[in-house]
Design a protein around this motif. Structure first.
Motif, PDB file in Angstrom:
ATOM      1  N   ARG A 132     135.223  79.696  43.804  1.00 40.88           N
ATOM      2  CA  ARG A 132     136.518  79.782  44.789  1.00 40.88           C
ATOM      3  C   ARG A 132     136.050  79.021  46.046  1.00 40.88           C
ATOM      4  NH1 ARG A 132     135.278  86.542  45.275  1.00 40.88           N
ATOM      5  NH2 ARG A 132     132.692  85.856  45.764  1.00 40.88           N
ATOM      6  N   GLY A 133     136.875  78.613  47.982  1.00 43.94           N
ATOM      7  CA  GLY A 133     137.073  79.320  48.858  1.00 43.94           C
ATOM      8  C   GLY A 133     136.208  77.044  48.861  1.00 43.94           C
ATOM      9  N   ALA A 134     136.100  77.273  50.684  1.00 46.52           N
ATOM     10  CA  ALA A 134     135.660  75.665  50.470  1.00 46.52           C
ATOM     11  C   ALA A 134     137.245  74.696  50.736  1.00 46.52           C
ATOM     12  CB  ALA A 134     134.157  75.427  50.456  1.00 46.52           C
ATOM     13  N   SER A 135     138.259  75.688  49.915  1.00 40.34           N
ATOM     14  CA  SER A 135     138.847  74.855  50.002  1.00 40.34           C
ATOM     15  C   SER A 135     139.540  73.584  50.966  1.00 40.34           C
ATOM     16  CB  SER A 135     140.263  74.942  49.073  1.00 40.34           C
ATOM     17  OG  SER A 135     141.133  76.074  50.349  1.00 40.34           O
ATOM     18  N   ASN A 192     133.773  71.298  54.399  1.00 45.89           N
ATOM     19  CA  ASN A 192     134.493  72.819  54.753  1.00 45.89           C
ATOM     20  C   ASN A 192     132.765  73.807  53.801  1.00 45.89           C
ATOM     21  OD1 ASN A 192     136.978  73.177  55.775  1.00 45.89           O
ATOM     22  ND2 ASN A 192     137.154  71.457  54.181  1.00 45.89           N
ATOM     23  N   TYR A 193     132.802  74.833  54.534  1.00 44.12           N
ATOM     24  CA  TYR A 193     131.681  75.429  54.238  1.00 44.12           C
ATOM     25  C   TYR A 193     132.393  77.200  54.460  1.00 44.12           C
ATOM     26  CZ  TYR A 193     127.890  78.154  53.360  1.00 44.12           C
ATOM     27  OH  TYR A 193     126.550  79.564  52.990  1.00 44.12           O
ATOM     28  N   GLU A 194     132.183  78.083  53.154  1.00 44.44           N
ATOM     29  CA  GLU A 194     132.873  79.247  52.661  1.00 44.44           C
ATOM     30  C   GLU A 194     131.894  79.991  52.676  1.00 44.44           C
ATOM     31  OE1 GLU A 194     136.970  79.165  52.031  1.00 44.44           O
ATOM     32  OE2 GLU A 194     137.279  80.955  52.230  1.00 44.44           O
ATOM     33  N   VAL A 195     131.592  81.502  52.913  1.00 43.15           N
ATOM     34  CA  VAL A 195     131.395  82.655  52.260  1.00 43.15           C
ATOM     35  C   VAL A 195     131.983  83.669  51.881  1.00 43.15           C
ATOM     36  CG1 VAL A 195     129.340  83.721  52.643  1.00 43.15           C
ATOM     37  CG2 VAL A 195     128.974  82.002  53.756  1.00 43.15           C
ATOM     38  N   ILE A 196     132.239  84.039  50.502  1.00 44.40           N
ATOM     39  CA  ILE A 196     132.813  85.421  50.818  1.00 44.40           C
ATOM     40  C   ILE A 196     132.276  86.242  50.219  1.00 44.40           C
ATOM     41  CG2 ILE A 196     135.453  85.898  48.788  1.00 44.40           C
ATOM     42  CD1 ILE A 196     135.622  82.701  48.914  1.00 44.40           C
ATOM     43  N   THR A 197     132.400  87.737  50.504  1.00 43.14           N
ATOM     44  CA  THR A 197     131.897  88.686  49.848  1.00 43.14           C
ATOM     45  C   THR A 197     133.361  89.931  49.471  1.00 43.14           C
ATOM     46  OG1 THR A 197     131.882  89.293  52.496  1.00 43.14           O
ATOM     47  CG2 THR A 197     130.052  88.110  51.395  1.00 43.14           C
ATOM     48  N   ARG A 233     133.380  69.825  45.561  1.00 42.13           N
ATOM     49  CA  ARG A 233     132.699  70.809  45.564  1.00 42.13           C
ATOM     50  C   ARG A 233     131.561  71.785  45.147  1.00 42.13           C
ATOM     51  NH1 ARG A 233     136.616  75.494  45.216  1.00 42.13           N
ATOM     52  NH2 ARG A 233     136.487  75.088  42.862  1.00 42.13           N
ATOM     53  N   PHE A 234     130.891  72.220  45.830  1.00 43.06           N
ATOM     54  CA  PHE A 234     129.784  72.854  45.010  1.00 43.06           C
ATOM     55  C   PHE A 234     129.834  74.151  45.451  1.00 43.06           C
ATOM     56  CE2 PHE A 234     125.122  74.700  45.089  1.00 43.06           C
ATOM     57  CZ  PHE A 234     124.905  74.989  43.698  1.00 43.06           C
ATOM     58  N   PHE A 235     129.381  75.489  44.235  1.00 44.37           N
ATOM     59  CA  PHE A 235     129.637  76.562  44.204  1.00 44.37           C
ATOM     60  C   PHE A 235     128.669  77.319  43.785  1.00 44.37           C
ATOM     61  CE2 PHE A 235     130.962  80.528  42.744  1.00 44.37           C
ATOM     62  CZ  PHE A 235     131.801  81.226  43.339  1.00 44.37           C
ATOM     63  N   THR A 236     127.989  77.928  44.292  1.00 42.88           N
ATOM     64  CA  THR A 236     127.044  79.080  43.901  1.00 42.88           C
ATOM     65  C   THR A 236     127.467  80.457  44.018  1.00 42.88           C
ATOM     66  OG1 THR A 236     125.186  79.504  43.574  1.00 42.88           O
ATOM     67  CG2 THR A 236     125.494  78.668  45.808  1.00 42.88           C
ATOM     68  N   ASP A 237     127.241  81.467  43.250  1.00 45.11           N
ATOM     69  CA  ASP A 237     127.127  83.207  43.830  1.00 45.11           C
ATOM     70  C   ASP A 237     126.113  83.561  43.186  1.00 45.11           C
ATOM     71  OD1 ASP A 237     127.336  83.873  40.876  1.00 45.11           O
ATOM     72  OD2 ASP A 237     129.480  83.827  41.190  1.00 45.11           O
ATOM     73  N   ASN A 294     128.827  80.747  47.510  1.00 45.48           N
ATOM     74  CA  ASN A 294     128.747  80.010  48.907  1.00 45.48           C
ATOM     75  C   ASN A 294     129.583  78.918  48.670  1.00 45.48           C
ATOM     76  OD1 ASN A 294     126.558  80.912  51.509  1.00 45.48           O
ATOM     77  ND2 ASN A 294     126.248  82.054  49.137  1.00 45.48           N
ATOM     78  N   ALA A 295     130.309  77.896  49.174  1.00 46.54           N
ATOM     79  CA  ALA A 295     130.717  77.102  48.710  1.00 46.54           C
ATOM     80  C   ALA A 295     130.909  75.686  49.545  1.00 46.54           C
ATOM     81  CB  ALA A 295     132.452  77.295  48.346  1.00 46.54           C
ATOM     82  N   VAL A 296     130.074  74.403  49.822  1.00 46.40           N
ATOM     83  CA  VAL A 296     130.869  73.750  50.496  1.00 46.40           C
ATOM     84  C   VAL A 296     130.990  72.292  50.091  1.00 46.40           C
ATOM     85  CG1 VAL A 296     128.148  72.551  49.858  1.00 46.40           C
ATOM     86  CG2 VAL A 296     129.315  72.120  51.563  1.00 46.40           C
ATOM     87  N   ALA A 297     132.153  71.694  50.626  1.00 48.02           N
ATOM     88  CA  ALA A 297     132.961  70.881  49.659  1.00 48.02           C
ATOM     89  C   ALA A 297     132.775  69.691  50.819  1.00 48.02           C
ATOM     90  CB  ALA A 297     134.297  71.373  49.655  1.00 48.02           C
TER      91      ALA A 297
END
Lengths: 79, 387
Positions: free
Chosen positions: A66-69, B191-196, B254-258, B233-236
């Motif tokens: 999920r995310g970074a869309s 784009n970089y996004e952190v989600i908790t 996009r790479f995603f890891t949690d 964490n995701a970076v695209a």
């Protein structure tokens, strides 16, 4: 907790860089009058926000990632 | 008037590390910005795959108010009929409806755009409220746009089979985006996004299975148990390139890891070809992920570990998607208050292949049933008007 500090430090760094660079003028290597092709709708990253939001939702509801869309998302992805 | 001086920002944030203070100060040093276009969209969406059918409308209206504000409202409905493999093996098929409203506005100040939105999603056993804040600023004479965002969601989870059941789940997201003009033909973005997440993160209806010699099938079920926190964490990286004969190619990764041990890779490419008033789109998307550390298709015994999952979205799998799209632009010379209109049809075919989620509908030796896979058809029909 340390992860939150890292995130805050990261955002702070970006803000400082922005402020340091935002007030200075940079001679652009692509002039404003050379950006007509980039302004073509076929070059938009988000040509149809409603459609993009929907297809992102389709994938997020069925994938672990999920995310970074590039959009803010929202709502429940539980279906 | 507040002026943007780096030293002031650092001093202020030492006393008050809140992101809002940072972002408001950042707004003072902004450069060029343009509000989103005024438009109205009516989308009909349809999904059919794995025994699940979902369809409904999504309606969006966006309008500039004065010189500095653009407001929008969105109404979205999912009408769901589910007989998915999870449902038919551990529960019974169901129908339900999810309705989502969202409203928001963009504010152009000096040359920065600040965005606020609120959304509410409602179904009979799940409610979600989401707030989002974002800020975008162009720098380097418009070559670069930097955006920051923060979102907070508050969900309430209920159960249709246990009226006393009610749990909360909260979500926060932090977003950073940079879009860059590379050449007069090429755009790129990162784009970089952190989600908790924190709270009740599993599904109150879903079960895991474990070996049970006392059972006729050789296995039994127990409710799944997830951790109550998750951070991802995701970076695209994405790019678009304008071809000399007016067409565009695009690609992204996009790479995603949690911290549940899921790693995922997403790659996509696409091509857009205008032909007069028509636009043709083709695309391909590949997705692959590893499983969560507490996932298993078949646990060795009951309560085998403290966290238990058999949700196929947390298993190891990959998917391939093909896209076809066609659109037609009309009213290109405008009509009364309308500037133009378009009608679009998108079709996506998605193939899901699971590496460690087994199809137990046909019986067999526990742990040796065939692996599950399914295909999904996704159709979007979109009417849009600009004014």
């Amino acid at each position: 907790m340390s992860r939150l500090r890292i995130i805050r430090a990261f955002f702070l760094l970006i803000c400082v860089v922005l402020l340091a660079t935002g007030c200075s003028s940079v001679d652009p290597w692509v002039k404003p009058y050379e950006r007509d092709r980039l302004a073509d709708p076929i070059m938009s990253f988000d040509r149809d926000p409603v459609s993009n939001g929907y297809i992102n939702h389709v994938y997020e509801a069925r994938e672990g990632a999920r995310g970074a869309s590039g959009s803010s998302g929202g709502g429940c992805g539980c279906n | 008037m507040l002026r943007a001086v780096p030293g002031v920002v650092v001093a202020a944030t030492r006393r008050q590390p809140g992101l809002l203070a940072l972002l408001l100060l950042l707004a003072a040093g902004a450069q060029a910005g343009v509000l989103p276009e005024d438009r109205a969209d009516a989308l009909y969406h349809y999904y059919d795959g794995g025994g699940v059918q979902i369809d409904g409308p999504s309606l969006l209206m966006r309008k500039q108010v004065g010189q500095q504000f653009s407001v929008f409202g969105n109404y979205y409905v999912d009408t769901i009929s589910s007989a998915s493999i999870d449902v038919v093996t551990t529960a019974s098929a169901y129908d339900e409806e999810r309705t989502e409203y969202s409203v928001g506005f963009d504010y152009l100040r000096a040359d920065t755009i600040m965005s606020f939105s609120y959304g509410n999603s409602d179904e009979d056993d799940y409610q979600a409220d989401t707030f989002n804040f974002g800020i975008a600023q162009e720098v380097f004479s418009g070559l670069t746009t930097i955006s920051l965002g923060y979102g907070k969601g508050s969900d309430t989870v209920r159960s249709n089979v246990d009226s006393s059941f009610e749990e909360d789940a909260d979500k926060q997201s932090y977003r950073l985006g940079i879009s860059q003009i590379i050449t007069r033909n090429m755009l790129a973005s990162v784009n970089y996004e952190v989600i908790t997440d924190e709270g009740f993160l599993n599904n109150p209806y879903r079960s895991v299975r474990y070996l049970d010699p006392a059972s006729g099938t050789g296995f039994s079920f127990q409710p799944e148990v997830y951790p109550n926190t998750r951070t991802s964490n995701a970076v695209a990286v994405r790019g678009r390139y304008f071809l000399p004969y007016r067409a565009a190619v695009h690609g992204g990764y996009r790479f995603f890891t949690d911290d549940w041990d899921i790693d995922a890779h997403t790659a996509e490419v696409g091509y857009t070809q205008p032909v007069g008033a028509w636009n043709l789109d083709v695309g391909y998307r590949f997705y692959t992920q590893t499983s969560a550390e507490f996932y298993s298709d078949l646990f060795p015994y009951e309560d085998a570990q403290n966290f238990l999952a058999r949700d196929k979205e947390l298993s190891s799998f990959d998917s391939h998607s093909l896209r076809l799209g066609v659109s037609y632009d009309f009213l290109q010379d405008g009509y009364q208050f309308l500037e133009k209109g378009s009608v679009k049809l998108f079709y996506d075919r998605i193939y899901f292949n699971y590496d460690d989620f087994r199809d137990i509908r046909g019986g067999g030796i526990p742990g040796e049933e065939p692996l599950y896979d399914f295909e999904a058809d996704v159709v979007q029909f979109l009417f849009s008007f600009w004014f």
